[in-house]
Design an enzyme around this catalytic site. Structure first.
Site, PDB file in Angstrom:
ATOM      1  N   GLY A  62      41.753  77.521  38.213  1.00 21.34           N
ATOM      2  CA  GLY A  62      40.644  77.068  37.377  1.00 21.34           C
ATOM      3  C   GLY A  62      41.195  76.899  35.982  1.00 21.34           C
ATOM      4  O   GLY A  62      42.241  76.282  35.792  1.00 21.34           O
ATOM      5  N   CYS A  94      47.702  79.735  40.511  1.00 18.54           N
ATOM      6  CA  CYS A  94      47.597  78.915  39.307  1.00 18.54           C
ATOM      7  C   CYS A  94      46.949  79.692  38.150  1.00 18.54           C
ATOM      8  O   CYS A  94      47.570  80.601  37.633  1.00 18.54           O
ATOM      9  CB  CYS A  94      46.886  77.620  39.663  1.00 18.54           C
ATOM     10  SG  CYS A  94      47.390  76.286  38.601  1.00 18.54           S
ATOM     11  N   ARG A 121      51.866  77.916  30.428  1.00 19.31           N
ATOM     12  CA  ARG A 121      50.725  77.149  30.929  1.00 19.31           C
ATOM     13  C   ARG A 121      50.977  75.654  30.786  1.00 19.31           C
ATOM     14  O   ARG A 121      51.682  75.223  29.878  1.00 19.31           O
ATOM     15  CB  ARG A 121      49.459  77.514  30.150  1.00 19.31           C
ATOM     16  CG  ARG A 121      49.029  78.944  30.351  1.00 19.31           C
ATOM     17  CD  ARG A 121      47.816  79.246  29.500  1.00 19.31           C
ATOM     18  NE  ARG A 121      46.699  78.374  29.845  1.00 19.31           N
ATOM     19  CZ  ARG A 121      45.661  78.154  29.062  1.00 19.31           C
ATOM     20  NH1 ARG A 121      45.577  78.740  27.884  1.00 19.31           N
ATOM     21  NH2 ARG A 121      44.693  77.344  29.444  1.00 19.31           N
ATOM     22  N   ARG A 152      47.785  70.682  36.794  1.00 19.35           N
ATOM     23  CA  ARG A 152      48.002  71.238  35.445  1.00 19.35           C
ATOM     24  C   ARG A 152      48.679  72.610  35.587  1.00 19.35           C
ATOM     25  O   ARG A 152      48.225  73.623  35.028  1.00 19.35           O
ATOM     26  CB  ARG A 152      46.682  71.347  34.680  1.00 19.35           C
ATOM     27  CG  ARG A 152      45.961  70.024  34.549  1.00 19.35           C
ATOM     28  CD  ARG A 152      44.816  70.103  33.563  1.00 19.35           C
ATOM     29  NE  ARG A 152      45.337  70.227  32.212  1.00 19.35           N
ATOM     30  CZ  ARG A 152      44.750  70.906  31.230  1.00 19.35           C
ATOM     31  NH1 ARG A 152      43.615  71.523  31.440  1.00 19.35           N
ATOM     32  NH2 ARG A 152      45.281  70.959  30.044  1.00 19.35           N
ATOM     33  N   HIS A 187      48.397  75.271  44.646  1.00 23.99           N
ATOM     34  CA  HIS A 187      47.097  75.557  45.268  1.00 23.99           C
ATOM     35  C   HIS A 187      47.189  75.457  46.790  1.00 23.99           C
ATOM     36  O   HIS A 187      46.916  74.387  47.344  1.00 23.99           O
ATOM     37  CB  HIS A 187      46.056  74.551  44.777  1.00 23.99           C
ATOM     38  CG  HIS A 187      45.637  74.734  43.368  1.00 23.99           C
ATOM     39  ND1 HIS A 187      44.509  75.433  43.012  1.00 23.99           N
ATOM     40  CD2 HIS A 187      46.196  74.324  42.221  1.00 23.99           C
ATOM     41  CE1 HIS A 187      44.382  75.440  41.698  1.00 23.99           C
ATOM     42  NE2 HIS A 187      45.403  74.773  41.192  1.00 23.99           N
ATOM     43  N   GLU A 189      45.159  76.493  48.908  1.00 22.64           N
ATOM     44  CA  GLU A 189      43.813  76.310  49.489  1.00 22.64           C
ATOM     45  C   GLU A 189      43.408  74.839  49.555  1.00 22.64           C
ATOM     46  O   GLU A 189      42.414  74.497  50.179  1.00 22.64           O
ATOM     47  CB  GLU A 189      42.778  77.122  48.693  1.00 22.64           C
ATOM     48  CG  GLU A 189      42.364  76.572  47.349  1.00 22.64           C
ATOM     49  CD  GLU A 189      43.422  76.723  46.243  1.00 22.64           C
ATOM     50  OE1 GLU A 189      44.537  77.209  46.534  1.00 22.64           O
ATOM     51  OE2 GLU A 189      43.131  76.332  45.103  1.00 22.64           O
TER      52      GLU A 189
HETATM   53  N1  GLN Z   1      45.995  74.745  33.402  1.00 18.40           N
HETATM   54  C1  GLN Z   1      45.205  75.855  33.829  1.00 18.40           C
HETATM   55  C2  GLN Z   1      45.362  77.044  32.878  1.00 18.40           C
HETATM   56  O1  GLN Z   1      46.207  77.050  32.067  1.00 18.40           O
HETATM   57  C3  GLN Z   1      45.549  76.278  35.245  1.00 18.40           C
HETATM   58  C4  GLN Z   1      45.316  75.131  36.183  1.00 18.40           C
HETATM   59  C5  GLN Z   1      44.908  75.511  37.559  1.00 18.40           C
HETATM   60  O2  GLN Z   1      44.487  76.637  37.837  1.00 18.40           O
HETATM   61  N2  GLN Z   1      44.947  74.538  38.444  1.00 18.40           N
HETATM   62  O3  GLN Z   1      44.637  77.974  32.952  1.00 18.40           O
END
Ligand code: GLN
Length: 210
Positions: A62, A94, A121, A152, A187, A189
């Protein structure tokens, strides 16, 4: 076994489905050998009291800053520390990895420090915000083909000596484990492939049997 999915923010519902797939009997795509079904129930965790009676916890992807804010609001930080101290396995994907890391960069932010690694990140840049790749993980000593979806995604920049790398993408560790803490920068999932969730179920099963 009962595995909780932190349901404050992010794609928690998909982890419930992935656990259901992991629980199903399978033929073992790469090995061809049959595997018995795993008895796993997934539970959405919305408040610290929901952690009682769980055998493991998944912290989903997230946005880690939002996730941290909600965790603080609901007093999840001490509750998750206690869960970990009780020897219950935790799997972070993530943003979930970012929250569990020892150090976070870009920018620096608070994290639980339950796995000895540093993470940057959003480290793949705008042009490669999301991408998919195939790779191979070593799960319980067996090479296992895995599909990886990066969104990301963070990049692991430093790994402590007691952290084991289970899969890489290029030179980057993307799946790692320290004791009862498992993390993925991708991910699992989001694919139909239940291998990584099955592996987490196996970690939980062993922790329960201790
Ligand atoms: N870019 C998000 C973060 O820095 C992580 C991205 C993800 O969970 N898919 O929190």
């Amino acid at each position: 076994m009962r595995i909780g999915v932190l349901a404050l923010q992010g794609d928690f519902a998909l982890h419930g489905q992935a656990l259901a797939r992991a629980g199903g009997a399978s033929r073992g795509r790469s090995t061809g050998e049959g595997r018995p079904p795993v008895d796993v129930e997934s539970v959405e965790v919305r408040k610290p009291a929901d952690l009682a009676d769980l055998d493991g916890l998944i912290i989903p992807g997230g946005e880690s800053t939002t996730l941290l804010r909600l965790m603080a609001e609901w007093d999840f930080v001490p509750a998750i520390e206690k869960f970990h101290a009780a020897g219950k396995p935790i799997f972070g994907t993530c943003a979930g990895l970012i929250v569990l890391a020892r150090d976070v960069e870009n920018p620096r932010q608070f994290s639980l420090g339950l796995i000895d690694l540093s993470v940057e990140r959003n480290a793949y840049g705008r042009q490669r915000e999301s991408f998919e790749a195939r790779g191979e993980a070593r799960l319980d000593g067996r090479p296992t083909a895995i599909e990886m979806v990066f969104i990301r995604a963070p990049r692991i920049r430093r790994l402590g000596a007691s952290v084991e790398t289970l899969a890489r993408h290029g030179d980057d560790p993307v799946l790692a484990r320290q004791g009862d803490v498992l993390v993925a920068t991708f991910h699992p999932e989001l694919t139909d492939d239940p291998a990584v969730h099955r592996y987490f179920c196996e970690i939980v099963r062993r922790a329960r049997a201790r």
